[in-house]
Enzyme design. Structure first.
Site, mmCIF file in Angstrom:
data_model
loop_
_atom_site.group_PDB
_atom_site.id
_atom_site.type_symbol
_atom_site.label_atom_id
_atom_site.label_comp_id
_atom_site.label_asym_id
_atom_site.label_seq_id
_atom_site.Cartn_x
_atom_site.Cartn_y
_atom_site.Cartn_z
ATOM 1 N N THR A 1 5.806 -1.145 5.140
ATOM 2 C CA THR A 1 5.882 -1.912 5.867
ATOM 3 C C THR A 1 7.493 -2.638 5.300
ATOM 4 O O THR A 1 8.716 -3.085 5.804
ATOM 5 C CB THR A 1 4.877 -3.228 5.582
ATOM 6 O OG1 THR A 1 3.577 -1.950 6.567
ATOM 7 C CG2 THR A 1 5.151 -4.115 6.800
ATOM 8 N N ASP B 1 0.931 -1.603 0.116
ATOM 9 C CA ASP B 1 -0.266 -0.213 0.082
ATOM 10 C C ASP B 1 0.904 0.870 -0.284
ATOM 11 O O ASP B 1 1.483 1.161 -1.086
ATOM 12 C CB ASP B 1 -0.881 -0.365 1.117
ATOM 13 C CG ASP B 1 -1.860 0.841 1.715
ATOM 14 O OD1 ASP B 1 -2.467 1.985 0.089
ATOM 15 O OD2 ASP B 1 -2.744 1.082 2.187
ATOM 16 N N LYS C 1 -0.852 -1.994 -4.734
ATOM 17 C CA LYS C 1 -2.055 -0.548 -4.477
ATOM 18 C C LYS C 1 -1.160 0.322 -4.740
ATOM 19 O O LYS C 1 -1.261 1.420 -3.765
ATOM 20 C CB LYS C 1 -2.710 -0.552 -2.835
ATOM 21 C CG LYS C 1 -4.306 0.570 -3.410
ATOM 22 C CD LYS C 1 -4.908 0.301 -1.588
ATOM 23 C CE LYS C 1 -5.281 -1.061 -1.271
ATOM 24 N NZ LYS C 1 -5.514 -0.375 0.573
HETATM 25 P P1 IMP Z 1 1.713 -0.103 4.053
HETATM 26 O O1 IMP Z 1 0.702 0.896 3.605
HETATM 27 O O2 IMP Z 1 2.298 -0.948 2.387
HETATM 28 O O3 IMP Z 1 3.633 -0.483 4.421
HETATM 29 O O4 IMP Z 1 1.306 -1.954 4.127
HETATM 30 C C1 IMP Z 1 1.221 -2.514 4.961
HETATM 31 C C2 IMP Z 1 -0.109 -3.671 5.594
HETATM 32 O O5 IMP Z 1 -1.314 -3.149 5.924
HETATM 33 C C3 IMP Z 1 -0.067 -4.134 4.396
HETATM 34 O O6 IMP Z 1 0.307 -5.286 4.289
HETATM 35 C C4 IMP Z 1 -1.364 -4.919 5.027
HETATM 36 O O7 IMP Z 1 -1.710 -5.258 6.073
HETATM 37 C C5 IMP Z 1 -2.072 -3.468 5.256
HETATM 38 N N1 IMP Z 1 -3.273 -3.011 4.201
HETATM 39 C C6 IMP Z 1 -2.574 -2.323 3.405
HETATM 40 N N2 IMP Z 1 -4.113 -2.135 2.789
HETATM 41 C C7 IMP Z 1 -5.125 -2.477 3.054
HETATM 42 C C8 IMP Z 1 -6.740 -3.128 2.334
HETATM 43 O O8 IMP Z 1 -6.475 -2.634 1.478
HETATM 44 N N3 IMP Z 1 -6.297 -3.794 3.457
HETATM 45 C C9 IMP Z 1 -6.716 -4.677 3.822
HETATM 46 N N4 IMP Z 1 -5.421 -4.668 4.693
HETATM 47 C C10 IMP Z 1 -3.961 -3.664 4.116
#
Ligand code: IMP
Ligand code: MG
Length: 173
Positions: free
Chosen positions: A104, A100, A128
């Protein structure tokens, strides 16, 4: 109430998993990679992916959090649980459910790279890209998804919907 709309069927996901597994098999024919699942969301994807591969992978997990209670990232990543297989000289594949903001996986990739692995690659079921804050090179990807909150196939909203076999977009009333 949560309203769910189908985004990817179990059949589509299965085909994507087999496609990624075939690429991992080809790329790691000569070495035993460590597949590192990012808990909790990657547990279903990792289980299916590892079993679709013919190369015998080792399995480990990390747990990180960047999310608060709602659907917005807090922007700060904390490590909640570390892996335990030593990575020095090894090929590591970080396996996550969805990229997202990218915060992470960027955090985890840097952490593991600091331990002297042979290489670190990134595998994600969903991307995404509309919400990216930091560039993350995704080496193996299932699907690009729109800027919607998604659940299912391991992915939750407040611990709900993880056990659904498909991926759905979620709308709240
Ligand atoms: P980041 O923002 O790329 O660090 O995303 C971290 C984590 O947020 C992902 O691995 C998911 O576990 C969670 N996440 C991000 N987008 C979604 C979503 O649309 N639904 C549920 N969890 C999400
Ligand atoms: Mg995750």
């Amino acid at each position: 109430m949560d309203r769910l709309s189908p985004l990817h069927t179990p059949e589509e996901i299965g085909a994507a998993v087999r496609r990624i597994a075939a690429r991992l098999d080809a790329d790691f024919r000569d070495t035993r990679p460590i597949l590192v699942g990012v808990l909790k969301g990657a547990f279903v994807f990792l289980a299916d992916l590892a079993r679709a591969m013919t190369v015998p992978a080792e399995i480990d997990f990390v747990r990180a959090a960047s999310y608060g209670k709602g659907t917005e990232t807090s922007g700060k990543v904390v490590l909640l649980m570390d892996m335990d297989i030593p990575v020095a000289g090894r090929s590591v594949v970080l396996v996550d459910d969805i990229v997202d903001s990218g915060l992470t996986l960027d955090f985890l990739r840097r952490m593991i790279e600091g331990r002297g692995p042979r290489d670190v690659r990134i595998c994600a079921l969903l991307d995404k890209p509309s919400r990216r804050q930091v560039h993350v090179p995704i080496d193996y990807l299932g699907f690009t998804v729109p800027d919607r909150f998604v659940v299912g196939y391991g992915i939750d909203y407040q611990e709900r919907h993880r056990t659904l076999p498909g991926v759905f977009t979620l709308d709240q009333d």
